[in-house]
Design an enzyme around this catalytic site. Structure first.
Site, PDB file in Angstrom:
ATOM      1  N   TYR A 172      15.722  30.443   6.170  1.00 56.91           N
ATOM      2  CA  TYR A 172      14.569  31.492   6.464  1.00 56.91           C
ATOM      3  C   TYR A 172      14.824  31.739   8.077  1.00 56.91           C
ATOM      4  CZ  TYR A 172      12.316  30.540   2.014  1.00 56.91           C
ATOM      5  OH  TYR A 172      12.070  30.449   0.775  1.00 56.91           O
ATOM      6  N   LYS A 183       0.956  -1.336   0.183  1.00 51.15           N
ATOM      7  CA  LYS A 183       0.032  -0.007   0.057  1.00 51.15           C
ATOM      8  C   LYS A 183       0.906   1.243  -0.044  1.00 51.15           C
ATOM      9  CE  LYS A 183      -0.234   0.066   5.098  1.00 51.15           C
ATOM     10  NZ  LYS A 183      -1.294   0.290   6.072  1.00 51.15           N
TER      11      LYS A 183
END
Length: 368
Positions: A262, A35
């Protein structure tokens, strides 16, 4: 050698070998769980590798995942167990996909798309304490009676009975197994005798022999990752299949006091060399691991500095000679001296399952 800008290399032989290991360890069938794009490894390629290693069946969460595997030529028995509300199961039945059934309504929906000459294969899931999907104990009698009737008239074939464990404690898991066995006994009272019973995923398959029953559903383990905090892949006899790589995109010599990324969460405390790695949170690099993320460059281990951005992050390599285009190993097999997915998980306060599964579609997968 040209180093890829960003790439996840998938060792398919490792996946096959890991399945063989689980076959030897457990002595029962292995349902290879592929999955979520095989936990980020590439579903079709991982499925073929797992089957070559001896898996007898594949497991996915959703029918669209199963249909995609069929489109890519996978013909092996295939089970899907988490269904959208109102799912009709028509496409699944047409492609011979086995269905995990968690309610009376789902059982009826499966029967509606079956025919006498083409019964739908189902695995009835008992709720045994995880409080997710699964047939509630109060509904067992009604569902089992109808499943038995539908099997007698050739509309359904009860391939399996299954459940899932919480991995909370040995006592909790044994309580879940006892409840599951009650469900198996109830099913037998209605004449239901499935081909396989399965409740164990990777952790229980390794540690709890009484949970192995007829088959184990192995997800993270076939990709060579440990489900335990206190034991490594190598200690479990597993080999990690994914190596995440990139290439140094920029090299910059900077003075002490230089801000990085940042917010200037980090400023250099000396003259140093900063290198840019072109992967970021858009690629699955966890932003909340900023300032803690380990990588390997030029055979040495470093930790990133500053905030991880959408497309890139920065590493302070000090005075180590590094050039544009040099290989960066973000994580892989720790026995080769590089950080592991578990190391990343620790840095991000998460689990290794999430680390590999979240690697984004922008990162090419290359089989090796």
């Amino acid at each position: 050698m040209t180093v890829p800008f960003r790439e996840a290399t998938i060792d398919l032989d490792a996946i096959a070998d890991n399945v063989r290991h689980f076959r030897r360890l457990t002595g029962v069938e292995v349902i290879a769980v592929v999955k979520a794009n095989a936990y980020g490894h590439g579903a079709a390629a991982a499925a073929v590798a797992a089957l070559s290693g001896g898996a007898t069946r594949l497991g996915v969460a959703e029918i669209p995942e199963a249909l995609d595997l069929r489109r890519q030529g996978i013909t092996a028995p295939l089970l899907a167990w988490l269904h959208a509300p109102g799912e009709t199961f028509a496409q699944a039945a047409a492609e011979n996909i086995e269905l995990g059934i968690s309610s009376f309504d789902q059982l009826e929906a499966a029967a509606r798309v079956a025919s006498v000459d083409r019964p739908v294969g189902v695995h009835l899931k008992f709720e045994t304490g995880l409080s997710r999907n699964g047939i509630a104990p109060a509904d067992w009698g009604r569902v089992l009676a109808e499943a038995a009737r539908l099997e007698r008239i050739g509309r359904l074939r009860v391939v399996g009975l299954f459940s899932h464990l919480s991995n909370t404690s040995l006592d909790d898991d044994r309580a879940a197994l006892a409840k599951f066995e009650d469900g198996v006994t109830a099913a037998a009272s209605f004449g239901i005798r499935p081909e396989i019973r399965h409740i164990a995923a990777t952790a229980a398959a390794i540690d709890l022999p009484e949970m192995r029953l007829d088959a184990v559903r192995v997800g993270v383990g076939i990709y060579g990752l440990s489900p335990f905090d206190d034991r490594s892949s190598a200690e479990l006899g597993l080999r990690p299949a994914m190596t995440l790589r990139g290439a140094v995109a920029a090299v910059r010599r900077v003075p002490a006091g230089t801000g990085v990324s940042y917010g200037y969460d980090h400023r250099t405390d000396r003259d140093t060399t900063l290198v840019l790695v072109p992967l970021g949170y858009a690629d699955g690099v966890p932003r909340h691991a900023s300032g803690k993320l380990p990588v390997s460059i030029a055979g040495r281990r470093f930790t990133n500095v500053g905030r991880i951005a959408m497309d890139q992050f920065v590493v302070d390599v000090g005075d180590t000679p590094v050039s544009i285009g040099d290989e960066v190993v973000l994580f892989g097999d720790p026995t080769l001296g590089v950080p592991s997915a578990a190391d990343w998980a620790q840095a991000a306060s998460t689990i290794n399952y999430e680390i590999v599964t979240r690697i984004g579609a922008r990162v090419p997968r290359k089989s090796s």
